[in-house]
Design a protein around this motif. Structure first.
Motif, PDB file in Angstrom:
ATOM      1  N   TRP A   4       0.832  -1.207   0.000  1.00  0.00           N
ATOM      2  CA  TRP A   4       0.000   0.000   0.000  1.00  0.00           C
ATOM      3  C   TRP A   4       0.867   1.259   0.000  1.00  0.00           C
ATOM      4  O   TRP A   4       0.539   2.247  -0.665  1.00  0.00           O
ATOM      5  N   ALA A   5       1.970   1.230   0.743  1.00  0.00           N
ATOM      6  CA  ALA A   5       2.862   2.395   0.791  1.00  0.00           C
ATOM      7  C   ALA A   5       3.430   2.694  -0.593  1.00  0.00           C
ATOM      8  O   ALA A   5       3.494   3.857  -1.019  1.00  0.00           O
ATOM      9  N   VAL A   6       3.820   1.654  -1.313  1.00  0.00           N
ATOM     10  CA  VAL A   6       4.348   1.828  -2.677  1.00  0.00           C
ATOM     11  C   VAL A   6       3.267   2.389  -3.595  1.00  0.00           C
ATOM     12  O   VAL A   6       3.494   3.341  -4.352  1.00  0.00           O
ATOM     13  N   ALA A   7       2.058   1.802  -3.528  1.00  0.00           N
ATOM     14  CA  ALA A   7       0.961   2.250  -4.387  1.00  0.00           C
ATOM     15  C   ALA A   7       0.540   3.674  -4.039  1.00  0.00           C
ATOM     16  O   ALA A   7       0.277   4.492  -4.936  1.00  0.00           O
ATOM     17  N   ALA A   8       0.469   3.989  -2.744  1.00  0.00           N
ATOM     18  CA  ALA A   8       0.038   5.322  -2.321  1.00  0.00           C
ATOM     19  C   ALA A   8       0.989   6.390  -2.842  1.00  0.00           C
ATOM     20  O   ALA A   8       0.554   7.448  -3.325  1.00  0.00           O
ATOM     21  N   LYS A   9       2.290   6.135  -2.757  1.00  0.00           N
ATOM     22  CA  LYS A   9       3.256   7.116  -3.260  1.00  0.00           C
ATOM     23  C   LYS A   9       3.094   7.297  -4.760  1.00  0.00           C
ATOM     24  O   LYS A   9       3.143   8.419  -5.279  1.00  0.00           O
ATOM     25  N   LYS A  10       2.880   6.197  -5.473  1.00  0.00           N
ATOM     26  CA  LYS A  10       2.704   6.292  -6.924  1.00  0.00           C
ATOM     27  C   LYS A  10       1.488   7.135  -7.281  1.00  0.00           C
ATOM     28  O   LYS A  10       1.554   8.028  -8.137  1.00  0.00           O
ATOM     29  N   PHE A  11       0.358   6.885  -6.598  1.00  0.00           N
ATOM     30  CA  PHE A  11      -0.861   7.625  -6.916  1.00  0.00           C
ATOM     31  C   PHE A  11      -0.751   9.091  -6.518  1.00  0.00           C
ATOM     32  O   PHE A  11      -1.241   9.979  -7.222  1.00  0.00           O
ATOM     33  N   MET A  12      -0.112   9.378  -5.377  1.00  0.00           N
ATOM     34  CA  MET A  12       0.003  10.770  -4.938  1.00  0.00           C
ATOM     35  C   MET A  12       1.021  11.539  -5.767  1.00  0.00           C
ATOM     36  O   MET A  12       0.909  12.757  -5.920  1.00  0.00           O
ATOM     37  N   ASP A  13       2.011  10.835  -6.322  1.00  0.00           N
ATOM     38  CA  ASP A  13       2.955  11.496  -7.225  1.00  0.00           C
ATOM     39  C   ASP A  13       2.327  11.808  -8.578  1.00  0.00           C
ATOM     40  O   ASP A  13       2.847  12.623  -9.342  1.00  0.00           O
ATOM     41  N   ASN A  14       1.208  11.158  -8.890  1.00  0.00           N
ATOM     42  CA  ASN A  14       0.530  11.355 -10.174  1.00  0.00           C
ATOM     43  C   ASN A  14      -0.966  11.560  -9.941  1.00  0.00           C
ATOM     44  O   ASN A  14      -1.792  10.727 -10.321  1.00  0.00           O
TER      45      ASN A  14
END
Length: 488
Positions: A114-124
């Motif tokens: 979730w941490a990996v996915a959350a960073k990806k979505f918040m960066d884009n």
């Protein structure tokens, strides 16, 4: 008392555990590890509580004594949107040589994903604007299942804000009174009460009927009609006596023609629930409802799917899930129907800012299909679950250079961040190249706080606020240079 507190703590009922630990604190302030657990419970249960220093004060002792310290640290950092740091803590917990169950290891790996996915979505981030509705509509209690009547500019929702009945949800209504202003919510008394588990209402715009679920006859739908009476709504009536054969559950959606119901149903056990989406369709000739069938194999995952909403043309399904690729907890997904293959597409996460590392549920679109409402318990909400309004917005391109004001040389090895002033958890960013240039697409008609972050030192420089406007399209390009420090 301590054993009782520990039991609910490890069941992750942090609010209940906090109450029990505080009761112990009144008797013996430093009993066992209650001060440590109190800080964990505060950080994971109180939306507005963000002071991590008291928790970090336990790192030297509990980091060595409690094998779960870095697990809790990772969970807390996720709540604070510190995803890179959360991932580091969770990896540290996973790699510890101490004995850990397969269940907790699987859970920790899931939080790391979730941490990996959350960073990806918040960066884009997606090009939506969101607005937390004002105090009065939102409270320290829970606000759920918003329903908006555009023709009346009226919002209905469920809340348990009566302090005498905290387990009882009632329907409240409020009228729009201009830009971001709503009337004081009033209870609609004659439509019944709800539990948190069945707190869901739906409206069929075609005839304006308000639907709710009741457990009568094993599960049945009732509806109220708008009236000119003081309450504004009729006493609920049974919708269709034959519907009880569908074994309907409380989180349902009914379409405009009132011949298709989609609902979430537990296919697991009471101890290990697993919600999947089912649907039942009414036969136009016999009036019989079909036996509930799984909605689609692409939609249901090994985790939970809930809160369905189907677009008026019945070609786009929106739903909440804590499976698929989520940012953490329940996220809103959408799936498109292919009329050629008669299949539903793989679910697509709506991304940030609609979704967050916390829970988003009760997503509903307005008639324009470009705006709507949902509820979330994310960071910076007022209380439990709060109501958010969202809408699609115009975007513009912005580009320019970042210059060291003292030397006149370009800033390199850095990133530039634009954070909307009204919602600073959201950001747009661009790397700064070797010539000091940046370029990105951002939301228009907003005021931004601008920051420069050096990649090697994590040094942050705040620049002046910058306001940007659209001309109604996406072709506008803004040129904006920034100077750090004094001009030469």
């Amino acid at each position: 008392m301590y054993k009782e507190a520990e039991e609910v703590f490890y069941d992750e009922k942090f609010g209940e555990a906090l109450t029990k630990y505080l009761e112990i604190e009144e008797i013996e302030e430093n009993y066992e590890d209650i001060q440590y657990k109190i800080e964990i419970c505060k950080l994971l249960s109180i939306t507005q509580y963000e002071d991590m220093e008291p928790f970090y004060s336990f790192e030297e002792v509990m980091g060595a004594r409690d094998k779960f310290y870095y697990y809790w640290e990772g969970r807390i950092l996720m709540k604070e949107y510190e995803f890179e740091e959360a991932l580091e803590s969770l990896k540290k917990f996973i790699s510890l040589p101490a004995k850990k169950s397969d269940i907790i290891l699987e859970e920790a790996r899931r939080w790391a994903n979730w941490a990996v996915a959350a960073k990806k979505f918040m960066d884009n981030p997606k090009f939506y604007e969101i607005h937390l509705l004002e105090r009065g509509l939102n409270t320290e209690y829970a606000e759920l299942s918003p329903v908006y009547f555009a023709d009346k500019e009226e919002l209905l929702f469920l809340s348990n804000r009566d302090p005498q009945r905290p387990d009882q949800f009632q329907i409240y209504h409020s009228r729009h009174e201009g830009s971001r202003s709503w009337s004081e919510p009033e209870v609609i008394y004659n439509v019944g009460t709800f539990t948190r588990e069945n707190s869901n209402i739906e409206v069929v715009a075609e005839d304006g009927r308000l639907f709710q679920f009741r457990t009568d006859k094993g599960g049945d739908l009732f509806y109220s009609e708008p009236t000119d009476s003081k309450t504004g709504w009729s006493v609920p009536k049974e919708f269709d006596s034959k519907i009880s054969t569908t074994h309907l559950s409380s989180h349902f959606f009914i379409n405009e023609h009132e011949d298709r119901i989609i609902f979430s149903k537990n296919v697991g056990s009471s101890k290990d629930p697993n919600l999947d989406l089912f649907q039942s369709i009414k036969d136009p000739e016999s009036g019989e409802w079909s036996k509930p069938a799984l909605f689609a194999t692409t939609i249901n995952s090994e985790y939970n799917e809930d809160s369905p909403y189907l677009s008026p043309d019945e070609k786009t399904l929106y739903f909440a899930s804590d499976g698929h690729e989520t940012m953490g907890g329940y996220d809103i997904f959408k799936s498109e129907f292919d009329s050629n293959t008669l299949t539903w597409s793989e679910p697509e996460n709506l991304g940030f800012p609609v979704n967050s590392p916390d829970d988003e549920i009760h997503f509903k679109l307005n008639a324009d299909q470009m705006s709507g409402y949902f509820t979330s318990n994310r960071l910076h909400t007022i209380g439990d679950y709060d109501i958010f309004f969202f809408w699609e917005i115009h975007t513009v391109k912005i580009k320019g250079r970042v210059i060291d004001g003292a030397t006149g040389q370009p800033i390199t090895n850095a990133r530039i961040f634009f954070r909307p002033v009204e919602y600073t958890d959201m950001y747009f960013f661009s790397p700064i190249d070797e010539n000091g240039r940046y370029e990105m697409q951002i939301n228009a008609d907003d005021v931004y706080e601008v920051e420069i972050k050096m990649n090697d030192t994590r040094e942050v420089t705040s620049l002046e606020d910058f306001e940007i406007h659209s001309t109604g399209g996406t072709s506008t390009t803004y040129l904006k240079d920034f100077h750090i420090g004094d001009n030469p």
